[in-house]
Write an enzyme that holds these catalytic residues in place. Structure first.
Site, PDB file in Angstrom:
ATOM      1  N   SER A 170     -11.546  -5.177  -0.250  1.00 13.59           N
ATOM      2  CA  SER A 170     -10.465  -6.520   0.278  1.00 13.59           C
ATOM      3  C   SER A 170     -11.856  -7.482   0.145  1.00 13.59           C
ATOM      4  O   SER A 170     -12.776  -7.897   0.744  1.00 13.59           O
ATOM      5  CB  SER A 170     -10.563  -6.548   1.984  1.00 13.59           C
ATOM      6  OG  SER A 170      -9.063  -5.751   2.118  1.00 13.59           O
TER       7      SER A 170
ATOM      8  N   ASP B 217      -2.862 -13.618   3.540  1.00 16.35           N
ATOM      9  CA  ASP B 217      -4.241 -13.263   3.619  1.00 16.35           C
ATOM     10  C   ASP B 217      -5.831 -14.001   2.511  1.00 16.35           C
ATOM     11  O   ASP B 217      -6.291 -13.275   2.182  1.00 16.35           O
ATOM     12  CB  ASP B 217      -4.376 -12.016   3.075  1.00 16.35           C
ATOM     13  CG  ASP B 217      -5.417 -11.541   3.880  1.00 16.35           C
ATOM     14  OD1 ASP B 217      -6.202 -11.156   4.492  1.00 16.35           O
ATOM     15  OD2 ASP B 217      -5.359  -9.740   3.484  1.00 16.35           O
TER      16      ASP B 217
ATOM     17  N   HIS C  27      -7.732 -10.942   6.975  1.00 19.31           N
ATOM     18  CA  HIS C  27      -7.977  -9.786   7.194  1.00 19.31           C
ATOM     19  C   HIS C  27      -9.542  -9.171   7.652  1.00 19.31           C
ATOM     20  O   HIS C  27      -9.691  -8.464   8.223  1.00 19.31           O
ATOM     21  CB  HIS C  27      -6.942  -8.622   7.053  1.00 19.31           C
ATOM     22  CG  HIS C  27      -7.242  -8.146   5.871  1.00 19.31           C
ATOM     23  ND1 HIS C  27      -6.901  -8.078   4.749  1.00 19.31           N
ATOM     24  CD2 HIS C  27      -8.552  -6.719   5.735  1.00 19.31           C
ATOM     25  CE1 HIS C  27      -7.293  -7.013   3.333  1.00 19.31           C
ATOM     26  NE2 HIS C  27      -8.373  -6.529   4.504  1.00 19.31           N
TER      27      HIS C  27
END
Length: 439
Positions: A287, A211, A181
């Site tokens: 992230s 992911d 993402h």
């Protein structure tokens, strides 16, 4: 399937990997958001009840690419919050209208990453190592492992600014691991190493379900991270995250905590994830970053966080276990994608008592979407059906279906019992590869 609480007008889970539109904070619903470069503007929007992807990419200096509604299942709810929609006075409300307001639309398509690809296969295999005998102190761990942590910039055609996230070097010749993402919808990306050098990156592969994405830069002799075995973790074990929260001003930030739970099941975007839960502080920009054990080994990749504007939720972060990372990375470097994961091709969510009483529905899972390319569509399953049994077993949660489906292989058939307009019917549906259905 995701469920939405109409009282708050918001959803449980949503990645923070898209840019916020102008005045986006005035809209309801979970939004993909990124940070602007004009000052340290951090949007924890008061309209978002629970945003759940850690430190996703942030957008600097420019408009965003839009918003998207996403959500998690009722089974993943937080104590203290109702997951049922607010009762309406309209007694004549149709079942379709009820579920349209109750369930949030989910995006199950594969994330699109437009970055130039490298030639496959790549000569690499990620292995998990046994832990050394002696633990490191926090200062020693930072000195040793911060060398492997990178910053990721993703750029989109026609958009000002860039997306921002974290990565970790996994090979001496320039393989870098991050979250999918972070680079979703990007046409190019760069990697900033710990020595502040910036390198153009190419894409090895990106998997939206787990992911996990792998990038490649032209470099040799890089110091790279060692991975430990997440299956050996225990609750209470001390862990450390190193990443780039909130933008370049806070690059290489270290936070510490413990493993709060093992194999925490989270449903996001209609898919079931099994993650590590930690109370380590994680924020937008973390992230794709490493979660280390105290031996300096990567045992997870941080990707989610729970937040709330309506109640205090602290210390609930998530990371992809290294066991999962190993399997996905080794598939990506070989084929550029992960094959062999089974899918029925339907999106389902639990039928609340409100609907069962009002519309005479049975216990089961409401079908809110059927993918056109699936065998489920060919066999006549429709939106509005209620799935009650799979292979003779009653199903009441999405995990019930996942456990049955995941134990089978692509090409096998499952026997399903469904309810429609007061009558039951059965179908046999062939399981398909997820990549062949969601593109």
């Amino acid at each position: 399937m995701s469920e939405k609480n109409n009282w708050y007008g918001t959803n449980w889970y949503a990645p923070l990997n898209a840019a916020a539109e102008p005045d986006a904070e005035k809209k309801t619903g979970s939004k993909k958001t990124k940070k602007k470069h004009t000052g340290l503007w951090i949007s924890l929007s008061a309209l978002v009840l629970a945003i759940l992807v850690v430190g996703s990419s942030l957008l600097f200096s420019g408009k965003g690419k839009g918003t998207a509604e996403n959500g998690g299942s009722a089974q993943s709810g937080v104590p203290g919050f109702s997951i049922l929609p607010k009762e309406k006075d309209d007694k004549d409300q149709s079942a379709e209208d009820f579920f349209n307001s109750y369930f949030t639309a989910v995006t199950t398509q594969t994330a699109e990453v437009k970055i130039e690809r490298v030639k496959l296969p790549v000569s690499y295999s990620l292995a998990l190592k046994e832990a050394p005998e002696e633990e490191l102190s926090l200062p020693d761990l930072y000195r040793a492992d911060s060398r492997y942590v990178t910053a990721i910039k993703g750029f989109m055609d026609g958009k000002e600014g860039y997306c921002w996230g974290t990565g970790v070097v996994i090979s001496p010749d320039g393989l870098v691991l991050t979250n999918t993402h972070v680079i979703e919808d990007c046409t190019r990306a760069t990697v900033i190493l710990a020595d502040d050098t910036e390198h153009e990156a190419k894409l090895v592969g990106a998997d939206s379900i787990s992911d996990i994405a792998v990038l490649k830069i032209e470099a040799d002799g890089l110091e790279y991270a060692e991975f430990g075995d997440s299956s050996q973790l225990v609750v209470g074990e001390h862990v450390v995250a190193i990443g780039n929260p909130l933008g370049e001003s806070f690059r290489m930030t270290m936070t510490d905590g413990i493993i709060s739970a093992i194999e925490r099941g989270v449903t996001y975007n209609g898919r079931n994830l099994t993650l590590l839960q930690t109370n380590t502080a994680l924020n937008e920009g973390n992230s794709g970053g490493p979660l280390f054990n105290m031996y300096g080994q990567v045992i997870g990749i941080t990707n989610m966080k729970m937040m709330s504007a309506y109640s205090s939720i602290e210390g609930i972060g998530f990371a992809i276990p290294s066991v999962t990372v190993r399997n996905v990375v080794n598939a990506l470097v070989k084929d550029g994608e992960v094959r062999g994961r089974t899918s029925i091709g339907i999106t389902v969510g639990s039928v609340p008592d409100t609907a069962k009483e009002r519309y005479g529905m049975p216990d089961g899972l409401y079908v809110s979407a059927v993918t056109e390319e699936s065998d489920a569509k060919k066999q006549g399953i429709q939106v509005g059906d209620v799935l009650t049994e799979v292979n003779g077993q009653s199903v009441r949660t999405t995990n019930d279906v996942a456990e049955i489906k995941d134990a089978l292989s692509v090409g096998e058939r499952i026997h399903m019992t469904l309810w429609r307009n007061g009558e039951y019917y059965t179908v046999d549906v062939q399981l398909m590869d997820t990549n062949d259905i969601y593109r």
